[in-house]
Structures are given as structure tokens and as C-alpha cells.
Design a protein around this motif. Structure first.
Motif, PDB file in Angstrom:
ATOM      1  N   ARG A 181     137.704  86.390   8.045  1.00 55.21           N
ATOM      2  CA  ARG A 181     137.499  87.852   8.035  1.00 55.21           C
ATOM      3  C   ARG A 181     137.957  88.475   9.349  1.00 55.21           C
ATOM      4  NH1 ARG A 181     131.774  89.097   6.727  1.00 55.21           N
ATOM      5  NH2 ARG A 181     132.523  91.192   7.172  1.00 55.21           N
ATOM      6  N   ALA A 182     137.755  87.750  10.449  1.00 55.94           N
ATOM      7  CA  ALA A 182     138.208  88.252  11.757  1.00 55.94           C
ATOM      8  C   ALA A 182     139.729  88.392  11.757  1.00 55.94           C
ATOM      9  CB  ALA A 182     137.753  87.302  12.859  1.00 55.94           C
ATOM     10  N   ALA A 183     140.420  87.374  11.218  1.00 60.52           N
ATOM     11  CA  ALA A 183     141.889  87.412  11.171  1.00 60.52           C
ATOM     12  C   ALA A 183     142.354  88.602  10.324  1.00 60.52           C
ATOM     13  CB  ALA A 183     142.424  86.103  10.601  1.00 60.52           C
ATOM     14  N   GLU A 184     141.688  88.812   9.185  1.00 55.46           N
ATOM     15  CA  GLU A 184     142.070  89.924   8.297  1.00 55.46           C
ATOM     16  C   GLU A 184     141.882  91.274   8.981  1.00 55.46           C
ATOM     17  OE1 GLU A 184     139.601  89.004   4.903  1.00 55.46           O
ATOM     18  OE2 GLU A 184     141.366  88.403   3.735  1.00 55.46           O
ATOM     19  N   LEU A 185     140.752  91.440   9.663  1.00 52.41           N
ATOM     20  CA  LEU A 185     140.475  92.739  10.309  1.00 52.41           C
ATOM     21  C   LEU A 185     141.479  93.026  11.415  1.00 52.41           C
ATOM     22  CD1 LEU A 185     136.565  92.953  10.648  1.00 52.41           C
ATOM     23  CD2 LEU A 185     138.067  94.292   9.174  1.00 52.41           C
ATOM     24  N   LEU A 186     141.792  92.006  12.232  1.00 57.05           N
ATOM     25  CA  LEU A 186     142.750  92.218  13.326  1.00 57.05           C
ATOM     26  C   LEU A 186     144.131  92.548  12.758  1.00 57.05           C
ATOM     27  CD1 LEU A 186     143.328  92.083  16.426  1.00 57.05           C
ATOM     28  CD2 LEU A 186     144.095  89.729  16.025  1.00 57.05           C
ATOM     29  N   ALA A 187     144.547  91.789  11.737  1.00 50.81           N
ATOM     30  CA  ALA A 187     145.868  92.015  11.139  1.00 50.81           C
ATOM     31  C   ALA A 187     145.948  93.425  10.542  1.00 50.81           C
ATOM     32  CB  ALA A 187     146.142  90.956  10.075  1.00 50.81           C
ATOM     33  N   GLU A 216     132.066  95.044  13.774  1.00 55.12           N
ATOM     34  CA  GLU A 216     132.314  95.216  12.333  1.00 55.12           C
ATOM     35  C   GLU A 216     132.017  93.921  11.577  1.00 55.12           C
ATOM     36  OE1 GLU A 216     136.141  96.911  10.191  1.00 55.12           O
ATOM     37  OE2 GLU A 216     136.073  97.533  12.276  1.00 55.12           O
ATOM     38  N   LEU A 217     132.292  92.788  12.223  1.00 61.10           N
ATOM     39  CA  LEU A 217     132.086  91.481  11.574  1.00 61.10           C
ATOM     40  C   LEU A 217     130.611  91.126  11.443  1.00 61.10           C
ATOM     41  CD1 LEU A 217     134.863  89.362  13.314  1.00 61.10           C
ATOM     42  CD2 LEU A 217     134.622  89.693  10.844  1.00 61.10           C
ATOM     43  N   GLY A 218     129.788  91.531  12.410  1.00 61.54           N
ATOM     44  CA  GLY A 218     128.370  91.187  12.332  1.00 61.54           C
ATOM     45  C   GLY A 218     127.658  91.441  13.647  1.00 61.54           C
ATOM     46  N   SER A 219     126.323  91.564  13.563  1.00 59.28           N
ATOM     47  CA  SER A 219     125.530  91.972  14.728  1.00 59.28           C
ATOM     48  C   SER A 219     125.625  90.997  15.901  1.00 59.28           C
ATOM     49  CB  SER A 219     124.056  92.089  14.329  1.00 59.28           C
ATOM     50  OG  SER A 219     123.932  92.856  13.181  1.00 59.28           O
TER      51      SER A 219
END
Ligand code: ATP
Length: 314
Positions: A87-93, A149-152
Motif C-alpha cells: 500500500r505504501a508503494a501504491e500511495l507513493l506511485a 495515510e497508511l496508519g496511525s
């Protein structure tokens, strides 16, 4: 080999990037009443400790985003797009108009679903690794925004050290801290963080829940590096809920205290339990006694604070 943006041909990009990222323990977890959105305001004093995952990002063919995992807990880690590293890779991309073409390998040493923020750690590590691999050059501020955005718990995994988290835990203030030694007892099975918060709500229903605040005595003990003083101030408001869902943890806490730990508490939402000890020698003694007690699955020793997600030479 592809020449699309996001591949190693992009300016400033690298061929393979490995990022090491620590687990965390909450030395204070003060939980407020449930908000209308269902989240809880927290005063969360995080300490990054020396148990690490390593996330390696390597280029993948266009349209490919894959995750693999090795290590003692690998079979408990989802390898689909629900993995926080993916999910981190998707958000950055997405923010940079790229296709998230990457292979992410997680070498996992942080217990899964143990209240030590292992998934959050992998999210922060993957973000840093993809940023370097793709040459996206995201600012620290942007990386922290994506983490939130990914988590607290993800922003803390990026910064590490010791910090006070407020809001849902994602607004961070760095804290001064001396070094502390810990033993962690891993439990049989895991606890779901949302389930523990639901149990907290059930247990506190009808009683006033004070606004969460960091304890001045705890912050002073942390800054002084004084384990005896810190021992008297450790507090986790989720502990009654975790013990209610996993009553066997009480025997683990007792076994560690009986073996010479200065203090014992459930780590975050559990079920890992954390034991503060004065020095590495006592850590080894407490770990042996906990393993002999039969009240836990395994133990790990660690110290903290340690730095957050950091690229390492491969
Ligand atoms: P926290 O302390 O932040 O509440 P935790 O340490 O209790 O988290 P995690 O190890 O982060 O728990 O795992 C919680 C769930 O998240 C797992 O059961 C798994 O389904 C999911 N998950 C997603 N990505 C990962 C990952 N990279 N590693 C481990 N679990 C992941």
C-alpha cells in the motif's frame, strides 16, 4: 528491461534498496473515549526498539507489484495488496504519477499482530525504499503525510527514537530519552487491534474516560534514562482490554516480575508483553525465566530508543 518512469533508468534511481526498520513499544498508551468517527484520541509515548524488519525494493516489470516474505513469522504475513508495504508503494506511485512497479521482499523479525507495529514498520520501510528506488525524491514532510495515510503508527516507524504521538497517535513530537533494556514475551496467537479497542469501549461504557495526556513523571524518567523511575510510571490503558480478551497474559506478566523485571506491561494492543529491566544481564535472566515458565511462546531482548527506518548497504 522497461524504460517507463519508476524503473531504475529514472534519474537518481537505484537498482535495489534495503531499508531496516525497528519495532516499537508504547511506554505510555493513554486512550480517550471513542470519537464520533470511531477512532480514539491517544497520548502515545513510543519507543523504537532493536528488533528489526528489512524491506528490499527491486525493480519489477510494468504492472507488477509483488510482495514476498521470509523469517520466523512469514506465514502470518499477507502477500496481497493489503500488505502495508504494498500500500505504501501504491500511495507513493499515485502521488508521482507512476505505476507502482516493484518487488518488495520483507525479511521479517518483528512479531506479527503482537502490538509492536510490525506492519506499520514495513509500510514506512517500503515507502523509503521505493522513494530511493524510483528516484521520486519525496520530502520528509510528504513521506510523513503518506505514513499518516497508511496508519496511525506508521509515522513513528519512519522517525523512530522516542516520541509522543497525539491525535490518533500520528502527530509526533520527538522526546529526549536515555537507553532502556527490555524483554518481550511473544504470546501464542495474536490480538486484533480493532478488537482490543472495541473491548476497551465495552469495559469503559458508562464511565467517564478522561482526555488522554502524557504523564510528566514518565517523560522526566524517560529523559533521565532512569529505569527505576520509568518502571513506576509505565501505563497502558488498553491493558485491561487485552487481558480481558487474553486472560493468560496475566500469568506471563507475573512470571517476568517474579524473575526480576522492574515493570511489566502489555505492549500496545498486545498480546506481546514487555518487561523493563535494569541491564542486559537481567534481561537474559528474565528471558530464561519467562521461557521456563511456559507462559509464553518465545522471548526476545532489545534496547531502545533506536533510529527509525534507515537505508542499509546491500
Ligand atoms: P500495531 O502495534 O500497530 O497495532 P501489530 O503489531 O499488533 O500492530 P501487525 O504485525 O502490524 O500488528 O499486524 C496486524 C495485521 O496487519 C496482520 O494480522 C496482517 O494481517 C496485517 N498486515 C499488513 N501488512 C503487514 C505486514 N507487512 N506485516 C505484518 N502484518 C501485516
Amino acid at each position: 528491461m522497461s524504460t517507463a518512469p519508476g524503473t531504475p533508468e529514472a534519474p537518481g534511481a537505484a537498482r535495489q534498496v534495503t531499508v531496516r526498520v525497528p519495532a516499537k513499544v508504547n511506554v505510555q498508551l493513554a486512550v480517550g473515549a471513542a470519537r464520533p468517527d470511531g477512532f480514539h484520541d491517544l497520548a502515545n509515548v513510543f519507543l523504537a526498539v532493536s528488533l528489526y524488519d528489512r524491506v528490499t525494493a527491486t525493480p519489477a516489470a510494468p504492472g507488477e507489484l509483488t510482495v514476498t516474505c521470509s523469517g520466523p513469522y512469514a506465514d502470518q504475513v499477507p502477500l496481497d495488496r493489503g500488505n502495508l508495504a504494498a500500500r505504501a508503494a501504491e500511495l507513493l506511485a499515485a502521488r508521482h504519477g507512476l505505476s507502482p512497479d516493484v518487488h518488495l521482499h520483507i525479511d521479517k523479525d518483528i512479531p506479527v499482530a503482537g502490538g509492536m507495529a510490525g506492519g506499520s514498520a514495513d509500510g514506512a520501510a517500503a515507502l523509503l525504499a521505493c522513494d530511493a528506488l524510483w528516484g521520486t525524491g519525496a520530502s520528509r514532510e510528504e513521506l510523513l503525510e503518506i505514513c499518516a495515510e497508511l496508519g496511525s503508527d506508521v509515522p513513528f516507524s519512519l522517525v523512530g527514537g522516542a516520541a509522543l504521538g497525539t491525535g490518533r497517535g500520528e502527530h509526533l513530537t520527538a522526546l529526549p530519552a536515555g537507553t532502556f533494556h527490555w524483554v518481550f514475551a511473544l504470546a501464542h496467537g495474536g490480538l486484533s487491534t480493532p478488537a482490543v479497542f472495541r473491548e476497551f469501549d465495552r469495559l469503559t461504557e458508562g464511565t467517564p474516560v478522561p482526555a488522554p495526556e502524557a504523564s510528566p513523571a514518565l517523560l522526566a524518567a524517560l529523559a533521565a534514562g532512569d529505569p527505576e523511575a520509568l518502571a513506576g510510571t509505565l501505563v497502558n490503558d488498553l491493558q485491561p482490554a487485552a487481558l480481558s480478551l487474553a486472560p493468560g497474559l496475566a500469568a506471563t506478566l507475573d512470571a517476568g516480575l517474579g524473575a526480576g523485571a522492574l515493570a511489566a506491561l502489555v505492549s500496545g494492543s498486545g498480546p506481546t508483553t514487555a518487561f523493563l529491566v535494569p541491564d542486559p544481564e537481567t534481561a537474559a535472566k528474565v528471558a530464561d525465566a519467562l521461557e521456563a515458565s511456559g507462559t509464553c511462546r518465545a522471548t526476545r531482548t532489545a534496547h531502545g530508543p533506536v533510529p527509525g527506518a534507515t537505508p542499509v548497504p546491500t
